[in-house]
Design a protein around this motif. Structure first.
Motif, mmCIF file in Angstrom:
data_model
loop_
_atom_site.group_PDB
_atom_site.id
_atom_site.type_symbol
_atom_site.label_atom_id
_atom_site.label_comp_id
_atom_site.label_asym_id
_atom_site.label_seq_id
_atom_site.Cartn_x
_atom_site.Cartn_y
_atom_site.Cartn_z
ATOM 1 N N HIS B 279 -45.481 16.741 28.199
ATOM 2 C CA HIS B 279 -44.371 17.621 27.838
ATOM 3 C C HIS B 279 -43.073 16.820 27.906
ATOM 4 O O HIS B 279 -42.866 16.029 28.830
ATOM 5 N N VAL B 280 -42.193 17.055 26.943
ATOM 6 C CA VAL B 280 -40.960 16.275 26.820
ATOM 7 C C VAL B 280 -40.132 16.307 28.117
ATOM 8 O O VAL B 280 -39.475 15.314 28.472
ATOM 9 N N ALA B 281 -40.201 17.422 28.847
ATOM 10 C CA ALA B 281 -39.392 17.532 30.063
ATOM 11 C C ALA B 281 -39.877 16.592 31.166
ATOM 12 O O ALA B 281 -39.129 16.272 32.097
ATOM 13 N N GLN B 282 -41.142 16.140 31.086
ATOM 14 C CA GLN B 282 -41.680 15.229 32.100
ATOM 15 C C GLN B 282 -41.818 13.799 31.584
ATOM 16 O O GLN B 282 -42.153 12.894 32.351
ATOM 17 N N ALA B 283 -41.558 13.599 30.292
ATOM 18 C CA ALA B 283 -41.877 12.294 29.687
ATOM 19 C C ALA B 283 -41.172 11.143 30.402
ATOM 20 O O ALA B 283 -41.810 10.141 30.766
ATOM 21 N N SER B 284 -39.862 11.287 30.660
ATOM 22 C CA SER B 284 -39.139 10.138 31.223
ATOM 23 C C SER B 284 -39.482 9.933 32.699
ATOM 24 O O SER B 284 -39.324 8.822 33.222
ATOM 25 N N ALA B 285 -39.953 10.967 33.374
ATOM 26 C CA ALA B 285 -40.371 10.793 34.775
ATOM 27 C C ALA B 285 -41.812 10.304 34.873
ATOM 28 O O ALA B 285 -42.133 9.378 35.632
ATOM 29 N N PHE B 286 -42.710 10.904 34.066
ATOM 30 C CA PHE B 286 -44.137 10.632 34.217
ATOM 31 C C PHE B 286 -44.594 9.356 33.509
ATOM 32 O O PHE B 286 -45.385 8.571 34.054
ATOM 33 N N LEU B 287 -44.113 9.136 32.287
ATOM 34 C CA LEU B 287 -44.662 8.021 31.498
ATOM 35 C C LEU B 287 -44.471 6.652 32.157
ATOM 36 O O LEU B 287 -45.411 5.833 32.146
ATOM 37 N N PRO B 288 -43.300 6.371 32.761
ATOM 38 C CA PRO B 288 -43.187 5.060 33.423
ATOM 39 C C PRO B 288 -44.203 4.889 34.563
ATOM 40 O O PRO B 288 -44.732 3.782 34.756
ATOM 41 N N LEU B 289 -44.495 5.981 35.271
ATOM 42 C CA LEU B 289 -45.453 5.888 36.386
ATOM 43 C C LEU B 289 -46.865 5.588 35.879
ATOM 44 O O LEU B 289 -47.537 4.662 36.351
ATOM 45 N N ILE B 290 -47.334 6.377 34.902
ATOM 46 C CA ILE B 290 -48.697 6.146 34.396
ATOM 47 C C ILE B 290 -48.734 4.865 33.565
ATOM 48 O O ILE B 290 -49.757 4.158 33.551
ATOM 49 N N GLY B 291 -47.597 4.541 32.924
ATOM 50 C CA GLY B 291 -47.540 3.313 32.130
ATOM 51 C C GLY B 291 -47.773 2.090 33.004
ATOM 52 O O GLY B 291 -48.475 1.142 32.617
ATOM 53 N N LYS B 292 -47.224 2.119 34.230
ATOM 54 C CA LYS B 292 -47.423 0.997 35.149
ATOM 55 C C LYS B 292 -48.899 0.872 35.536
ATOM 56 O O LYS B 292 -49.472 -0.223 35.556
ATOM 57 N N VAL B 293 -49.535 2.022 35.825
ATOM 58 C CA VAL B 293 -50.971 2.017 36.165
ATOM 59 C C VAL B 293 -51.779 1.420 35.013
ATOM 60 O O VAL B 293 -52.623 0.542 35.211
ATOM 61 N N PHE B 294 -51.510 1.899 33.799
ATOM 62 C CA PHE B 294 -52.268 1.416 32.636
ATOM 63 C C PHE B 294 -51.973 -0.066 32.371
ATOM 64 O O PHE B 294 -52.868 -0.831 32.000
ATOM 65 N N ALA B 295 -50.720 -0.466 32.567
ATOM 66 C CA ALA B 295 -50.376 -1.883 32.359
ATOM 67 C C ALA B 295 -51.164 -2.745 33.344
ATOM 68 O O ALA B 295 -51.753 -3.766 32.959
ATOM 69 N N ASP B 296 -51.224 -2.294 34.597
ATOM 70 C CA ASP B 296 -51.949 -3.070 35.619
ATOM 71 C C ASP B 296 -53.435 -3.178 35.289
ATOM 72 O O ASP B 296 -54.092 -4.171 35.629
ATOM 73 N N LYS B 297 -53.990 -2.140 34.657
ATOM 74 C CA LYS B 297 -55.427 -2.140 34.368
ATOM 75 C C LYS B 297 -55.724 -2.625 32.944
ATOM 76 O O LYS B 297 -56.873 -2.586 32.495
ATOM 77 N N GLY B 298 -54.696 -3.047 32.236
ATOM 78 C CA GLY B 298 -54.911 -3.584 30.885
ATOM 79 C C GLY B 298 -55.286 -2.527 29.858
ATOM 80 O O GLY B 298 -55.980 -2.827 28.875
ATOM 81 N N VAL B 299 -54.846 -1.276 30.059
ATOM 82 C CA VAL B 299 -55.150 -0.214 29.089
ATOM 83 C C VAL B 299 -54.082 -0.206 28.002
ATOM 84 O O VAL B 299 -52.889 -0.046 28.290
ATOM 85 N N GLU B 300 -54.522 -0.374 26.770
ATOM 86 C CA GLU B 300 -53.592 -0.351 25.635
ATOM 87 C C GLU B 300 -53.156 1.080 25.335
ATOM 88 O O GLU B 300 -53.986 1.997 25.335
ATOM 89 N N MET B 301 -51.846 1.263 25.079
ATOM 90 C CA MET B 301 -51.331 2.606 24.799
ATOM 91 C C MET B 301 -50.891 2.702 23.345
ATOM 92 O O MET B 301 -50.036 1.962 22.909
ATOM 93 N N ARG B 302 -51.525 3.633 22.598
ATOM 94 C CA ARG B 302 -51.164 3.846 21.187
ATOM 95 C C ARG B 302 -50.245 5.065 21.139
ATOM 96 O O ARG B 302 -50.696 6.193 21.371
ATOM 97 N N CYS B 303 -48.967 4.829 20.875
ATOM 98 C CA CYS B 303 -47.933 5.824 21.175
ATOM 99 C C CYS B 303 -47.262 6.396 19.941
ATOM 100 O O CYS B 303 -47.090 5.700 18.938
ATOM 101 N N ASP B 304 -46.819 7.653 20.046
ATOM 102 C CA ASP B 304 -45.878 8.172 19.061
ATOM 103 C C ASP B 304 -44.496 7.601 19.416
ATOM 104 O O ASP B 304 -44.322 6.936 20.458
ATOM 105 N N ALA B 305 -43.497 7.877 18.561
ATOM 106 C CA ALA B 305 -42.187 7.218 18.716
ATOM 107 C C ALA B 305 -41.556 7.512 20.085
ATOM 108 O O ALA B 305 -41.033 6.606 20.753
#
Lengths: 435, 435
Positions: B279-305
Motif C-alpha cells: 500500500h502506498v502509505a507504507q511503501a516508503s517505510a516498508f520497502l527499504p526494510l524488505i529491500g535490504k533483506v532481499f538485497a542481502d539474499k540476492g533476490v532480484e526485484m522486478r518493480c513498477d515505477a
C-alpha cells in the motif's frame, strides 16, 4: 457453396461474439455478487417476487407469443402445457423467490477452524463458484429458479432456455435485471442468451474463462451431448433407474405401502422406482400383495422366471417376461421390472450393475442389512424403509434445488445453494512463519 | 508404410487392452475396498510400512537400475536425485504409511442428520470416489503416497509413474500388493501401469467406465495436456503465483518477517510468494526494510515505477523494471515482482487478475480489511498475517496430501483423504411415503 460457407462462418462468429460478451459481463458482475451483502441479495429476490406479481399480465402477453407459435408449429400438447405461464405458475414463481430469500445465506460461512501447532488457525470459507451456465428446455419458470439461486448464492449465471420459450424468458429476464438494479446489484449478474441459434450452446459449454460449471436440465440426449463436449465441469443428471429392495426380514404392510408409493404416486419423476427386487424368503408372501396393487393400478410387471411364477396367479396382473434390457430401463411409466434375489449381496450387486446411481431403498427390519445396503449401494441417495420418491431438494430440506446430480464429483444427489458454492481455506495468523 | 501403420495400431491396441484390464480390475476391487473395515485398511498400511523397511536392500537394487539408466541417458543431476531411493527416503516412505494408518478413517461417517416434517431423517455419508488415476514424474516415493491414501480412503487407483522410475515403482508396487493380501484386501485395488508407452496415459484419462478422477502431478505442460484431453474430472494443480500484500495499517516488523519467509524460506515450492504488493502509505517505510533483506539474499526485484524509485536507493539491491508479464510469473527462483498500490481494492483486483488462485496473504492490523481480503480474493487459500508457505496439507492438519487443487470444483487447495471421497445422501425412515 463458397458464399453459403462464408455466411455460416459469419453467423457462427457473431454468436461467438455475443456469447463472449455475455460471458465477460457475467464474470465481471460475479465478482461484485460474491461480495454482496445478504441484505442486498434478499432485497433483489423480494423485488423480483413483487415484480413477477405486478407484471402478470405482461408476462402472459409475452408467453402467448410462445404458446401460439408452439401450437402453430404443431408442438405436442404436453410440451405446450409446460410452456404456459398460467396464473398459478406465475404465483409459484413469485413465492419461490420469497422462499429463496428466506433461506440462510451460504456465502462467507467459516467452518472447521482449528488451531495448528505452528500457531496459525486454519478453517474453510464457503464462497460462490463464480459463473454457472444453465441449459434447459421448455419450462420458462426455470429461468426464475436459476436466477434466484444464482442471486442468493452470489454467483453470476448465463441462462440458455428452450427456443420455444424465448419470449417468455426474455420477459422474465427483464424483471430479474430490474430487481438486481433495485437492490443496487449489477444487472449483468444474470445473463440470458438472446439467440435461439444452437451454436450458442456449443460456445457456452466451452468458455472456461467465463463459465465455471454447466448445469443441463433436459432429455438424456441433451445431457450426454453436453457432457461429451463441455470443456468445464458439468453437474450431470442422467437417468433415474431407482430400485426398491424388499429384504429377507420385513414388515409386509410397510413394504407394500412404500413400494406402491415409490412406483405409483407419480410415474414421470426420476425418483420413481423402476425395478423391484424381492428376497426369495419373502417372494411368496410379498409378491401377491404388491401384485394385486399393481394389477388394480394397471402397472405392467416385467418379471424374471421366479417372480413370474408367483405373479402370474394374481387376477388381472399384466405379467411379461423381463429381458436383460429391462434391468437397465427408466420407464417413467406404469411399468416395473421385478426380480427375485437370493441374498442381500445379490441385491446390492444387481443395483450397482444395472442401476443409474440415483436413488435406491431397502425395506427391512434387520439393522445390519440396512446399514450394509446404504454403505455398499453406490448411489447418490440410499434409503432404509422410505419411498424413493423422497429424493428431492425440498424433501431433503435444501430449500431449493437446481438439479439432481448422478455424478460423484463435487455435488451428489439434489443440488441446492451449497452445490453452487465451494470451500476455500482461510488461515488466520499473528505473523507466523514457516520453519 | 502399410505395415508400419498396422504395427502401430497393434501396439496401441495392446496398450488399450492392458489399460482396460487394469481399469476393470481396479474398478472391481474398489467395491471391496469401499466396504473394507478400518482395521483391515490400517493393517495393510502397517504391513506396507514394515515391508518397505524389510525390503530396503531389494528396493535399492531395483532403484539402482533406474538411476544407472538415468545417468547413462544424461539426465540432469537434480532429476537423478529425485529418482534416488536413499535410506532416508525409504525410512520416510515407511513412516508415512504408519502416519496414514493413524489418521481417522473418513469413510462411512454420517453427518448433518436432520429430521424432516415428513418423518424421514436425512443425512450425508462420506464414501470413496471409486477409482482415481494418478500421473506423476520421477519421484518413486509418490507411488507409496498415492497407494497409502487410496487404501485409507477406500478407493481403487491406477498409478502411472515416470518411465525413468519404472523399476523402482514396480518393486514398490509389489510390496503394496503383498501388504493388501496380508490384510485380506484385494491386491487389484492398487494398479501400476507396467508399460512406459505414452499411449497408456491417453487411455488412462479417457476411461470413465473404470476411472472416476485423474490427479496429475508434474510440470505445467503435462497438467494442461491432461486437463484438455481428459474425459473425466481432473484435480488440477497449475501454477502458484502467490501474493503477499502489505496493507495500509501494518506492524512493520511482522510484515518484514512474514514477507521474507514467504519469499526466501524456499524458492521452489508452489506456495512461495512471487509478487509483493505494498500500500502506498507504507511503501516508503516498508520497502527499504524488505529491500535490504532481499538485497542481502540476492533476490532480484522486478518493480513498477513507484517501487523502483524507493528500492533503487537500497545498497546492493538488484532492481529491474517489471514488464506486464512479470505480474503473471511463477519464478520459483530468487526473483520477486514488486508493486505499489493505492488501495485494498487495487490489491484485490490485481491478485484476482494476475494471480493463479493458489494462495495469497494480507499483512494488516485492520480487521475489516483482513476480512474483505479473505472474502474477495478468489484463491484456494487466503491468509491474514501468515506466510503463504503455510499452504500445505500437513501444515493445515489434513495429515497427508495427494496434491493441491487450484480448481474451484470438488476440492480446493491441499487435497487430503476427504478430497478422495464424496458425500451421498442417506434417508432413514420408518415406512414413510410421499404425499
Amino acid at each position: 457453396m463458397n458464399t453459403a460457407a462464408q455466411s455460416t462462418d459469419q453467423a457462427v462468429d457473431s454468436v461467438d461474439a455475443v456469447m463472449n460478451r455475455l460471458g465477460q459481463a457475467a464474470r465481471r458482475a460475479a465478482t461484485t455478487m460474491a461480495a454482496a451483502s445478504t441484505a442486498a441479495k434478499n432485497q433483489a429476490l423480494l423485488a423480483l417476487g413483487a415484480q413477477i406479481r405486478a407484471s402478470a399480465e405482461a408476462l402472459k402477453v409475452a408467453n402467448a407469443q410462445d404458446v401460439n407459435a408452439a401450437i402453430a408449429n404443431g408442438l405436442a400438447e404436453p410440451m405446450v402445457d409446460r410452456l404456459r405461464l398460467t396464473d398459478k405458475v406465475i404465483a409459484t414463481m413469485a413465492e419461490s423467490c420469497e422462499q429463496v430469500a428466506a433461506l440462510p445465506d451460504p456465502v462467507g460461512e467459516i467452518t472447521n477452524v482449528r488451531r495448528r501447532p505452528t500457531g496459525i488457525s486454519v478453517g474453510q470459507m464457503r464462497v460462490p463458484i463464480g459463473v454457472f451456465g444453465m441449459i434447459y428446455e421448455s419450462r420458462p419458470n426455470v429461468t426464475i429458479e436459476a436466477a434466484s439461486l444464482a442471486i442468493k448464492s452470489g454467483n453470476g449465471c448465463v441462462l440458455r432456455g428452450g427456443s420455444e420459450a424465448i419470449h417468455s424468458n426474455l420477459a422474465l429476464w427483464k424483471l430479474v435485471q430490474a430487481a438486481l438494479v433495485e437492490a443496487g446489484l449489477p444487472s449483468d449478474a444474470v445473463q440470458l442468451v438472446p439467440t435461439t441459434d444452437r451454436a450458442a450452446v456449443g460456445r457456452l459449454i466451452a468458455m472456461p474463462e467465463f463459465v465455471d460449471v454447466i448445469i443441463p436440465r433436459g432429455g438424456k440426449g441433451l445431457i450426454e451431448r453436453i457432457s461429451n463436449e463441455a470443456r468445464v465441469p458439468v453437474i450431470k443428471h442422467l437417468d433415474g433407474n431407482c430400485h426398491t429392495y424388499v429384504d429377507e426380514a420385513v414388515d409386509l404392510a410397510l413394504a407394500v405401502k412404500v413400494t406402491d408409493n415409490a412406483k405409483t404416486q407419480k410415474y414421470s419423476p426420476c425418483n420413481a422406482t423402476e425395478s423391484l427386487l424381492v428376497h426369495v424368503a419373502q417372494a411368496s408372501a410379498f409378491l401377491p400383495l404388491i401384485g394385486k396393487v399393481f394389477a388394480d393400478k394397471g402397472v405392467e410387471m416385467r418379471c424374471d422366471a421366479r417372480a413370474k411364477a408367483i405373479l402370474a396367479d394374481v387376477p388381472g396382473a399384466k405379467v411379461v417376461d423381463a429381458t436383460e434390457q429391462d434391468w437397465f430401463e427408466e420407464y417413467l411409466a406404469p411399468v416395473i421390472a421385478v426380480k427375485v434375489v437370493d441374498s442381500l449381496d445379490e441385491a446390492i450387486a444387481h443395483i450397482n450393475r444395472y442401476g443409474s446411481h440415483h436413488t435406491d431403498s431397502i425395506l427391512t427390519t434387520n439393522h445390519p442389512n440396512g446399514m450394509r445396503f446404504i454403505r455398499e449401494v453406490d448411489s447418490a441417495s440410499v434409503m432404509i424403509n422410505a419411498s424413493t420418491r423422497f429424493a428431492d431438494g425440498f424433501e431433503y430440506g435444501l430449500g431449493a434445488e437446481i438439479g439432481i446430480s448422478t455424478d460423484k464429483f463435487h455435488a451428489r444427489g439434489p443440488v441446492g445453494l451449497e452445490g453452487l458454492t465451494s470451500m476455500k481455506f482461510v488461515v488466520l495468523g499473528q505473523g507466523e512463519v514457516r520453519t
